[in-house]
Design an enzyme around this catalytic site. Sequence first.
Site, PDB file in Angstrom:
ATOM      1  N   ASP A 114       0.818  -1.222   0.000  1.00 18.23           N
ATOM      2  CA  ASP A 114       0.000   0.000   0.000  1.00 18.23           C
ATOM      3  C   ASP A 114       0.849   1.269   0.000  1.00 18.23           C
ATOM      4  O   ASP A 114       0.443   2.290   0.548  1.00 18.23           O
ATOM      5  CB  ASP A 114      -0.975   0.028   1.197  1.00 18.23           C
TER       6      ASP A 114
ATOM      7  N   HIS B 111      -4.777  -1.984  -6.246  1.00 21.02           N
ATOM      8  CA  HIS B 111      -4.262  -0.646  -6.497  1.00 21.02           C
ATOM      9  C   HIS B 111      -5.439   0.282  -6.693  1.00 21.02           C
ATOM     10  O   HIS B 111      -6.310   0.000  -7.504  1.00 21.02           O
ATOM     11  CB  HIS B 111      -3.462  -0.609  -7.796  1.00 21.02           C
TER      12      HIS B 111
HETATM   13  P1  IMP Z   1      -2.399 -12.778   2.210  1.00 19.91           P
HETATM   14  O1  IMP Z   1      -1.467 -12.193   1.196  1.00 19.91           O
HETATM   15  O2  IMP Z   1      -3.845 -12.576   1.886  1.00 19.91           O
HETATM   16  O3  IMP Z   1      -2.062 -14.189   2.552  1.00 19.91           O
HETATM   17  O4  IMP Z   1      -2.172 -11.957   3.586  1.00 19.91           O
HETATM   18  C1  IMP Z   1      -0.959 -12.040   4.318  1.00 19.91           C
HETATM   19  C2  IMP Z   1      -0.575 -10.694   4.892  1.00 19.91           C
HETATM   20  O5  IMP Z   1      -0.195  -9.825   3.842  1.00 19.91           O
HETATM   21  C3  IMP Z   1      -1.706  -9.963   5.623  1.00 19.91           C
HETATM   22  O6  IMP Z   1      -1.135  -9.208   6.685  1.00 19.91           O
HETATM   23  C4  IMP Z   1      -2.266  -9.030   4.574  1.00 19.91           C
HETATM   24  O7  IMP Z   1      -2.901  -7.919   5.137  1.00 19.91           O
HETATM   25  C5  IMP Z   1      -0.983  -8.635   3.888  1.00 19.91           C
HETATM   26  N1  IMP Z   1      -1.190  -8.200   2.505  1.00 19.91           N
HETATM   27  C6  IMP Z   1      -1.325  -8.959   1.407  1.00 19.91           C
HETATM   28  N2  IMP Z   1      -1.439  -8.203   0.315  1.00 19.91           N
HETATM   29  C7  IMP Z   1      -1.323  -6.931   0.722  1.00 19.91           C
HETATM   30  C8  IMP Z   1      -1.325  -5.677   0.035  1.00 19.91           C
HETATM   31  O8  IMP Z   1      -1.407  -5.590  -1.185  1.00 19.91           O
HETATM   32  N3  IMP Z   1      -1.195  -4.578   0.818  1.00 19.91           N
HETATM   33  C9  IMP Z   1      -1.036  -4.645   2.148  1.00 19.91           C
HETATM   34  N4  IMP Z   1      -1.030  -5.783   2.823  1.00 19.91           N
HETATM   35  C10 IMP Z   1      -1.166  -6.917   2.120  1.00 19.91           C
HETATM   36 MG    MG Z   2      -2.797  -2.104  -2.036  1.00 19.02          MG
END
Ligand code: IMP
Ligand code: MG
Length: 431
Positions: A13, A41
């Site tokens: 982010d 995004h």
């Molecule tokens: P997952 O990728 O859904 O398995 O989540 C694992 C960790 O990565 C969690 O803490 C999510 O919030 C974080 N996460 C995954 N993708 C993003 C993103 O695009 N932005 C921020 N956090 C992310």
């Molecule tokens: Mg994002």
Amino acid sequence: MKTVAVVGTQWGDEGKGKIVDLLAADADIVVRFQGGNNAAHTLVVGGEKFILRLVPAGALHEGKVCVIGNGTVVDPIALIEELDKLRSHGCLTNDGTFKLASDAHMVMPYHRAIDRARETRLGGRAIGTTGFGIGPAYEDKMARCGLRFADLADFKSFSEKLERNLADKNLYLKAVLKAKPVGAAGLIEQMKTVRRRLMPYICDTAAYLDDAIANGRRVLFEGAHGTMLDIDHGTYPFVTSSSCLASAVFAGAGLAPGSLEAVLGITKAYTTRVGGGPFPTEIKGKLGDRLRTEGGEFGSATGRPRRIGWFDAVLTRQAARLNGVWGLAVTKLDILTGIDPLKICVAYEIKGKRCERMPPGDLVTHKIKPIYEELPGWREDTSDARAFGDLPANARRYLKRLSELSDVEIAMVGVGAAREATIVLNNPFLN
Ligand code: IMP
Ligand code: MG
């Protein structure tokens, strides 16, 4: 330079989408190489808000080729919905402007069900995943039982594999996770639609990119998530399931090492993270709430409020080293207007000792005290600044300090959500 990667230096982010969208104007091809629709995004173009999850941010520029590489995991239904939405806005309407790697793995409904059931079961120890099944899909890839887009060519054998996987996953869901099984009804029919809709785009994207680079085309690689969410180098276990570093371009898009010319590291002027896990510079209370509201810090993928913190130079130094960052794009500087003083974490104190680098192992097990430096804030509106010299003196001072502490030159500064609200000091494609 002709091959450029954009990566996040924090916990995702950072505003990569906006920078990718801006750079896409000078690129011919934009490529996703890892992650799935856990990424999101938010872009503002011509006053309109777009959320892209799987399709690279180049989609909003006419005629650019968008590629989803083999290192990604793709929920085919989510992809079809995203493509339809983009088409209804007149994007990606030309044939040949979208390509999907035959070797990319599919995210299936049972992956989502497992992801969510596991998080529920973990309770207070949950990772805080996005719940889109990304981790379980990568697990299947490594376990060599995943379904790839190439498998759709022989639909009979695809269906057999799918049914075998479904039976196994349902046993696991019921017996271990004590969760509801995933219904088989409709899944095969749904996959027939997937086949019909997506087959025209499936190809050997690595070979396509190799030819394109040999022909001097400019290629932009769009990283998802951030360095601190990297499966190897992030704050494990509070990470995502893919490699989020620039080096993932090689495996995830099939590029040869050495063919990537520049890495742009995206960093927010402060820090955020969504989900669980350690966050040394976290700001709680009113100031955190104010930054969350002013910065619109709510997850694009899940709507969850993001946790807010001061800029952490330990993270950006680490990210600069791991990614070989050529330049920094600092985003959302405008959100810090009116906050005085501003704090920057320059190092950590662990057991009374000053540490310039992140400690090895699990950050949670270390009692980290951030060592802050205070800088004066500014009150002037920065949103119309289009050159470094347009910024208030204290904003310039803040940026210079971020750059010194991260040991990387600043290439861009974001002062608003719109594509135009960016100060471009150094565009890697024009360098
Ligand atoms: P997952 O990728 O859904 O398995 O989540 C694992 C960790 O990565 C969690 O803490 C999510 O919030 C974080 N996460 C995954 N993708 C993003 C993103 O695009 N932005 C921020 N956090 C992310
Ligand atoms: Mg994002």
